[in-house]
Design an enzyme around this catalytic site. Structure first.
Site, PDB file in Angstrom:
ATOM      1  N   GLY A 100       0.806  -1.233   0.000  1.00  0.00           N
ATOM      2  CA  GLY A 100       0.000   0.000   0.000  1.00  0.00           C
ATOM      3  C   GLY A 100       0.828   1.266   0.000  1.00  0.00           C
ATOM      4  N   GLY A 102       2.550   3.618   1.509  1.00  0.00           N
ATOM      5  CA  GLY A 102       3.106   3.853   2.844  1.00  0.00           C
ATOM      6  C   GLY A 102       3.705   5.238   2.977  1.00  0.00           C
ATOM      7  N   ARG A 103       4.071   5.820   1.846  1.00  0.00           N
ATOM      8  CA  ARG A 103       4.616   7.196   1.908  1.00  0.00           C
ATOM      9  C   ARG A 103       4.090   8.011   0.738  1.00  0.00           C
ATOM     10  NH1 ARG A 103      10.655   5.995  -0.348  1.00  0.00           N
ATOM     11  NH2 ARG A 103       9.960   4.211  -1.513  1.00  0.00           N
ATOM     12  N   ASP A 134       8.384   5.615   8.254  1.00  0.00           N
ATOM     13  CA  ASP A 134       7.869   6.914   8.717  1.00  0.00           C
ATOM     14  C   ASP A 134       6.984   7.654   7.710  1.00  0.00           C
ATOM     15  OD1 ASP A 134       9.754   7.567   6.839  1.00  0.00           O
ATOM     16  OD2 ASP A 134      11.161   8.478   8.249  1.00  0.00           O
ATOM     17  N   ARG A 192       3.568  14.184  -7.481  1.00  0.00           N
ATOM     18  CA  ARG A 192       3.601  13.548  -8.793  1.00  0.00           C
ATOM     19  C   ARG A 192       2.201  13.439  -9.377  1.00  0.00           C
ATOM     20  NH1 ARG A 192       6.002   7.536  -7.317  1.00  0.00           N
ATOM     21  NH2 ARG A 192       4.316   6.934  -5.925  1.00  0.00           N
ATOM     22  N   ARG A 199      -1.713  -0.013  -9.511  1.00  0.00           N
ATOM     23  CA  ARG A 199      -0.611  -0.934  -9.830  1.00  0.00           C
ATOM     24  C   ARG A 199      -1.126  -2.366  -9.951  1.00  0.00           C
ATOM     25  NH1 ARG A 199       3.535   1.848  -6.678  1.00  0.00           N
ATOM     26  NH2 ARG A 199       2.697   3.933  -6.394  1.00  0.00           N
ATOM     27  N   ASP A 269       4.288  -4.360  -7.108  1.00  0.00           N
ATOM     28  CA  ASP A 269       3.653  -3.138  -6.593  1.00  0.00           C
ATOM     29  C   ASP A 269       4.225  -1.902  -7.280  1.00  0.00           C
ATOM     30  OD1 ASP A 269       5.941  -4.111  -5.019  1.00  0.00           O
ATOM     31  OD2 ASP A 269       5.777  -2.204  -3.975  1.00  0.00           O
ATOM     32  N   ASN A 270       5.286  -2.087  -8.060  1.00  0.00           N
ATOM     33  CA  ASN A 270       5.866  -0.963  -8.794  1.00  0.00           C
ATOM     34  C   ASN A 270       5.592  -1.073 -10.292  1.00  0.00           C
ATOM     35  OD1 ASN A 270       6.852   0.130  -6.438  1.00  0.00           O
ATOM     36  ND2 ASN A 270       8.871  -0.800  -6.647  1.00  0.00           N
ATOM     37  N   ASP A 279       7.453   4.834  -9.640  1.00  0.00           N
ATOM     38  CA  ASP A 279       8.264   4.619  -8.427  1.00  0.00           C
ATOM     39  C   ASP A 279       9.764   4.631  -8.705  1.00  0.00           C
ATOM     40  OD1 ASP A 279       6.005   4.632  -6.969  1.00  0.00           O
ATOM     41  OD2 ASP A 279       6.293   2.688  -6.027  1.00  0.00           O
TER      42      ASP A 279
HETATM   43  P1  AMP Z   1       9.079   0.711  -2.930  1.00  0.00           P
HETATM   44  O1  AMP Z   1       9.421  -0.651  -3.435  1.00  0.00           O
HETATM   45  O2  AMP Z   1      10.233   1.548  -2.525  1.00  0.00           O
HETATM   46  O3  AMP Z   1       8.203   1.429  -3.904  1.00  0.00           O
HETATM   47  O4  AMP Z   1       8.223   0.541  -1.578  1.00  0.00           O
HETATM   48  C1  AMP Z   1       7.685  -0.665  -1.129  1.00  0.00           C
HETATM   49  C2  AMP Z   1       6.666  -0.425  -0.036  1.00  0.00           C
HETATM   50  O5  AMP Z   1       7.277   0.173   1.097  1.00  0.00           O
HETATM   51  C3  AMP Z   1       5.505   0.465  -0.425  1.00  0.00           C
HETATM   52  O6  AMP Z   1       4.349   0.002   0.210  1.00  0.00           O
HETATM   53  C4  AMP Z   1       5.933   1.800   0.130  1.00  0.00           C
HETATM   54  O7  AMP Z   1       4.845   2.638   0.364  1.00  0.00           O
HETATM   55  C5  AMP Z   1       6.627   1.385   1.423  1.00  0.00           C
HETATM   56  N1  AMP Z   1       7.610   2.387   1.874  1.00  0.00           N
HETATM   57  C6  AMP Z   1       8.818   2.659   1.337  1.00  0.00           C
HETATM   58  N2  AMP Z   1       9.431   3.654   2.013  1.00  0.00           N
HETATM   59  C7  AMP Z   1       8.601   4.025   3.004  1.00  0.00           C
HETATM   60  C8  AMP Z   1       8.650   5.002   4.043  1.00  0.00           C
HETATM   61  N3  AMP Z   1       9.692   5.815   4.200  1.00  0.00           N
HETATM   62  N4  AMP Z   1       7.585   5.070   4.856  1.00  0.00           N
HETATM   63  C9  AMP Z   1       6.530   4.272   4.737  1.00  0.00           C
HETATM   64  N5  AMP Z   1       6.425   3.338   3.786  1.00  0.00           N
HETATM   65  C10 AMP Z   1       7.433   3.210   2.926  1.00  0.00           C
HETATM   66 MG    MG Z   2       6.619   1.303  -4.676  1.00  0.00          MG
END
Ligand code: AMP
Ligand code: MG
Length: 520
Positions: A100, A102-103, A134, A192, A199, A269-270, A279
């Site tokens: 989901g 997360g940021r 965070d 963005r 996704r 997820d990307n 992403d």
């Molecule tokens: P990513 O592969 O970097 O796109 O992220 C994978 C997952 O980790 C996604 O659900 C993001 O929302 C979560 N995520 C990555 N960095 C953070 C962060 N600093 N705080 C909260 N969730 C994060």
């Molecule tokens: Mg991602």
């Protein structure tokens, strides 16, 4: 500041009834309502005039306090309900369950000039999907996303876009190399924009939870808004939808191979359902042509997401999407046919793309070996991909023995060029010259055409790093310069010629240049 809000995702799809913003599992919903975190002292660093215009705002608008407060999450646009999306995904080949936003927090969907844009803040605070992290982003990774998404767009590659880059005024703790050395960095937010941020993982989460009812709702929503030409949802429509998603992602990855872009984290997820590059994390650009290269240190051991594996990973991810959509179709045959088509189509389109890089506009069987040989030769000794292909348009087929001198500028280790390597290149240039004789295009015309497919300027890893280092000290001029250069990647831009150069030696093994992690 006036935007035409036309929300659909948070109006037509099921909402998480719980408002508590703590990490948790969210079931039976496509999103959770969240309020972005207040920031201490938001400051606009850069804005894309093109994207301002695309959403119906002016440069004047971007200079207002309302703008910076809105696009860092301090002010909520009137009549909107910001939300984080629920999705799951396979990370590095393993099912990871719920992930989901997360940021990322979606502010709203806006309509302008008959186009719809979802506006999303990256790094605006925690959501129910933040797990142990965070929800924030640092300036370093925000500059990388901001510059690269616009660069990819101007290279003619489908991607999410970026509207603005802002500092939050807050400090964010990050352990860049995950080695127990966390440090404070400047917090930042990128706004963005994309027609949708849905996704593969949005479909996967419902399928994994055997929630076919919501899987259908999400799929029907996606088709009716983004694939409306397919008509009323039915089994046939779902298959056609899957086929279009396949075609779009195929198109995207061919472009990546064309320009030497390595995404770095092609987890499901990307992967955008619209076939957009999405992403921007530990991505990188091929400097010396190396099919095994990945910029992502987290992936150093298995190199799952290396340059030469990206097309296979798209297929692997499409298999996961096919599995996710299966409960709506209940038949494997149609899905399998589409997945098989991918392999054949990719092979065909890849060759067509490479022909265009070589300036070949007719079709001969022997082109396949010409392409394979150039790929092999480029890996005999470190050779810069961008410089090699760009300079190739100057090749004079009347003088094939001069071919090798043409690539001298692209060599990272000229001293390591053995007699055998030189002979291989000479042989290749001889074949290439013969092949060019079979074309009907004048050299000048060929050069022009080749220069439209072989970019002169890409966001080399060290260029982004230099912009980051200057920005850390409060100097944003290089962000602006790079932003400007990368708007016209195929043009000569002689005033910026110094960026048409090999990676400098200092950047060879530097963190942020050749080594990146997901710590953004
Ligand atoms: P990513 O592969 O970097 O796109 O992220 C994978 C997952 O980790 C996604 O659900 C993001 O929302 C979560 N995520 C990555 N960095 C953070 C962060 N600093 N705080 C909260 N969730 C994060
Ligand atoms: Mg991602």
């Amino acid at each position: 500041m006036k935007l035409t809000i036309k929300d659909t995702y948070n109006k037509e799809l099921p909402e998480d009834p719980i408002l508590e913003n703590t990490p948790r599992q969210v079931s039976g919903a496509c999103y959770s309502l969240v309020t972005p975190k207040k920031t201490k002292k938001p400051e606009l660093v850069h804005v894309s005039i093109e994207m301002l215009e695309a959403i119906g705002l002016s440069l004047e608008d971007s200079k207002t306090d309302t703008f910076v407060q809105t696009f860092t999450g301090n002010t909520i646009l009137p009549n909107t309900k910001p939300y984080a999306m629920c999705y799951g995904g396979h990370q590095f080949g393993n099912w990871a369950g719920q992930l989901g936003d997360g940021r990322a927090i979606n502010l709203a969907e806006v309509e302008h000039l008959s186009k719809r844009w979802a506006l999303q803040l990256k790094g605006a605070g925690p959501t129910p999907y933040s797990r142990t992290a965070d929800g924030l982003a640092v300036l370093r990774s925000s500059i990388r996303e901001y510059l690269c998404s616009e660069a990819i767009h101007h290279l003619g590659i489908p991607t999410t876009r970026a509207l603005s880059l802002s500092l939050t005024g807050d400090q964010v703790l990050r352990d860049v190399l995950y080695n127990g050395n966390p440090e404070y960095e400047k917090g930042a937010v990128v706004c963005r924009a994309a027609p949708s941020f849905i996704r593969f993982g949005n479909f996967q989460i419902f399928s994994a939870r055997q929630d076919t009812k919501n899987l259908k709702k999400l799929t029907d929503y996606t088709i009716s808004h983004f694939f409306s030409h397919l008509g009323t949802p039915s089994k046939t429509t779902y298959l056609q939808f899957f086929k279009e998603v396949m075609l779009r992602n195929l198109e995207m990855v061919i472009h990546w191979q064309r320009v030497g872009f390595v995404h770095g984290v092609m987890n499901t997820d990307n992967m955008s359902i619209l076939g957009l590059t999405i992403d921007y994390g530990p991505y990188g650009w091929l400097e010396d042509y190396d099919a095994d290269w990945t910029p992502n240190t987290t992936d150093r051991q298995h190199k799952r997401y290396r340059f030469g594996n990206q097309a296979d990973i798209v297929l692997w991810n499409l298999y996961q999407l096919a599995n996710a959509l299966y409960p709506l179709i209940n038949e494997t045959e149609g899905l399998e046919t589409i997945l098989t088509e991918y392999t054949d189509l990719y092979a065909e389109k890849y060759v067509a793309m490479m022909r265009s890089k070589l300036g070949l506009y007719t079709i001969y069987k022997k082109d396949i070996s010409l392409i394979q040989e150039v790929e092999e030769n480029l890996q005999l000794t470190e050779t810069d991909m961008t410089i090699f292909f760009r300079n190739l348009s100057d090749f004079n087929s009347e003088n094939s023995e001069e071919g090798f001198s043409l690539i001298k500028n692209a060599l990272y280790k000229p001293d390591e060029v053995t007699k055998a390597i030189k002979e291989k290149w000479d042989a290749w240039f001889k074949n290439y010259a013969e092949r060019l004789q079979q074309e009907n295009v004048l050299p000048k015309e060929r050069k022009e055409k080749m220069n439209l497919t072989n970019p002169k300027y890409v966001l080399r890893n060290y260029m982004a790093q230099l912009a980051i280092e200057a920005a850390d000290k409060g100097d944003y001029s290089l962000i602006d310069t790079l932003f400007t250069i990368l708007k016209n990647p195929y043009k000569e831009q002689m005033e910026h010629i110094k960026w048409f150069a090999k990676r400098p030696d200092w950047a060879r093994n530097k963190i942020g240049c050749s080594m990146l992690s997901c710590s953004s």
